[in-house]
Design an enzyme around this catalytic site. Structure first.
Site, PDB file in Angstrom:
ATOM      1  N   TYR A  19       1.246  -0.957   0.150  1.00 62.11           N
ATOM      2  CA  TYR A  19       0.096   0.408   0.250  1.00 62.11           C
ATOM      3  C   TYR A  19       1.296   1.403   0.072  1.00 62.11           C
ATOM      4  O   TYR A  19       0.334   2.405   0.544  1.00 62.11           O
ATOM      5  CB  TYR A  19      -1.102  -0.007   1.213  1.00 62.11           C
ATOM      6  CG  TYR A  19      -2.057  -0.746   0.847  1.00 62.11           C
ATOM      7  CD1 TYR A  19      -2.852  -0.385   0.567  1.00 62.11           C
ATOM      8  CD2 TYR A  19      -1.769  -2.427   1.867  1.00 62.11           C
ATOM      9  CE1 TYR A  19      -3.697  -1.433   0.286  1.00 62.11           C
ATOM     10  CE2 TYR A  19      -2.940  -3.236   1.640  1.00 62.11           C
ATOM     11  CZ  TYR A  19      -4.286  -2.681   0.725  1.00 62.11           C
ATOM     12  OH  TYR A  19      -4.982  -3.734   0.229  1.00 62.11           O
ATOM     13  N   SER A  20       2.152   0.917  -0.586  1.00 62.20           N
ATOM     14  CA  SER A  20       3.003   2.090  -0.468  1.00 62.20           C
ATOM     15  C   SER A  20       2.586   3.783  -1.313  1.00 62.20           C
ATOM     16  O   SER A  20       2.718   3.570  -2.245  1.00 62.20           O
ATOM     17  CB  SER A  20       4.524   2.078  -1.070  1.00 62.20           C
ATOM     18  OG  SER A  20       5.085   3.049  -0.542  1.00 62.20           O
TER      19      SER A  20
END
Ligand code: PLP
Length: 299
Positions: free
Chosen positions: A69-70
Site C-alpha cells: 500500500y506504499s
C-alpha cells in the site's frame, strides 16, 4: 537531464489556520501546512523527496521499494508516467505475486510500473550490496537508478529542507508524521533557530531517532536543527488502526472538511490533539501540522 516540467509544483504549499476548540481552549493556534496540495499525483513530501532523485537519475529508469500500500510506490509510478521514465517497484511479499493486485498496486501497474515481488527475508536484506544486485538482476532493473524504500536518501532529505524554510517565522512547533523520518530530517534542518520540529512515528520500533540522525549526517554532515519524536501514537504499527483513531479521523473530516489520510496524517492529528489536551504546548504557541498526504483511493 530529465526535464521535470510536467511535475510543476504549487510551491510554497498553502498555510491555513484552523479553528478547533481542542487547541484554542489551551491558547494554542493550529496551522495546516498543505503539502497535500503540492501536486495532484506526487503528493506532499513525495514530490519534495522524489524530484531531486529524478534529477540525479539523469534520465535513467528508476527502481524503488515498498509495501503493498506504499504511497511512495504510487508516487514513483506516477512520476514515471508523467516523465516517460521506466519504473520498477520491488514489493515486499512473495505471496502477493499470484494474486489480483490491490487498488494501490493496480494504480502503479496502470502507470507503467513493473512490479517485482520478493519474499520478506530478501526484502529485509535489500540494502546489502549482494542482495540488492540479485534483486535488480531478477527484476530486470540492472543499471536503473536506485531510490531506497520510502524514498529517503540524502537527496530526498535535502529536498525536504525547503519545507522547513517555507515555515520560517510562521510557527513555534512544526509537527509531521514519520515513516522513514526523511521528511523530518530535512524539515528540521530548514527551520529557523528558535523553531522546533516534532515527529510522530507511525511505525512501532523506537529505532527511528537513530535513523534520522544517520540521514542528517549523510545529507548535512551532522545532526541539524531542534527535533524530537513522540512515540505514543503509532496505534500498534504501520497501517494499524483502532476504532478511536477511525472515529477521530471521521470527526476531523467533518469538522474541517479536510480529507484525512489514515496511515500517517490521522495519527499526527490525533497526537497533536492529545498533546494539546495534556498541556504540552504553552499558551501562545503556534503549531503547524504538515499534511503530508491525502486518502487513497480518493474519497
Ligand atoms: C511517505 C509518507 C510519510 C512519511 O515520510 P517519511 O519521510 O518516510 O517519514 C508521511 N505521510 C504521508 C502521507 C506519506 O505518504
Amino acid at each position: 537531464m530529465t526535464s521535470t516540467d510536467s511535475l510543476a509544483p504549487r510551491l510554497p504549499s498553502p498555510l491555513q489556520e484552523l479553528r478547533d476548540d481542542r487547541f484554542s481552549r489551551h491558547g494554542v493556534r493550529l496551522l495546516l501546512k498543505r503539502d497535500d496540495l503540492i501536486h495532484p499525483e506526487l503528493i506532499g513530501n513525495k514530490w519534495r523527496k522524489l524530484v531531486p532523485n529524478i534529477e540525479a537519475a539523469q534520465g535513467r529508469a528508476l527502481v524503488t521499494f515498498g509495501g503493498a500500500y506504499s504511497n511512495h510506490l504510487r508516487a514513483t509510478a506516477a512520476a514515471g508516467r508523467l516523465l516517460g521514465l521506466g519504473t520498477t517497484g520491488v514489493v515486499r511479499g512473495q505471496e502477493l505475486a499470484g494474486r489480483p493486485l490491490n487498488p494501490s498496486l493496480s494504480r502503479c501497474a496502470a502507470d507503467g510500473m513493473r512490479l517485482h515481488f520478493v519474499d520478506r527475508s530478501t526484502y529485509r536484506h535489500k540494502s546489502e550490496p549482494e542482495t540488492l544486485a540479485a534483486i535488480l538482476r531478477a527484476a530486470g532493473a540492472e543499471g536503473a537508478y536506485v531510490v531506497p524504500e520510502g524514498g529517503s536518501n540524502a537527496q530526498a532529505v535535502r529536498g525536504c529542507r525547503a519545507l522547513g524554510e517555507e515555515l520560517r517565522g510562521r510557527a513555534d512547533v512544526v509537527a509531521v508524521a514519520c515513516g522513514t523520518g526523511g521528511t523530518l530530517a530535512g524539515l528540521a534542518a530548514g527551520l529557523a533557530a528558535r523553531q522546533r520540529a516534532l515527529g510522530i512515528p507511525v511505525l512501532k520500533g523506537g529505532f527511528l531517532a537513530h535513523d534520522i540522525e544517520a540521514l542528517q549526517e549523510r545529507a548535512f554532515g551532522a545532526r541539524t536543527g531542534a527535533w524530537s519524536l513522540d512515540d505514543r501514537f503509532h496505534f500498534g504499527g504501520y497501517a494499524r488502526t483502532a476504532p478511536a483513531l477511525d472515529a477521530f479521523a471521521e470527526d476531523f473530516e467533518q469538522r474541517h472538511a479536510l480529507p484525512v489520510e489514515r496511515l500517517y496524517v490521522a495519527k499526527l492529528l490525533y497526537g497533536l490533539v492529545a498533546l494539546a489536551e495534556e498541556g504540552a504546548f504553552a499558551r501562545g504557541t503556534t503549531v503547524a501540522a504538515v499534511v503530508t498526504g491525502r486518502p487513497f483511493p480518493q474519497p
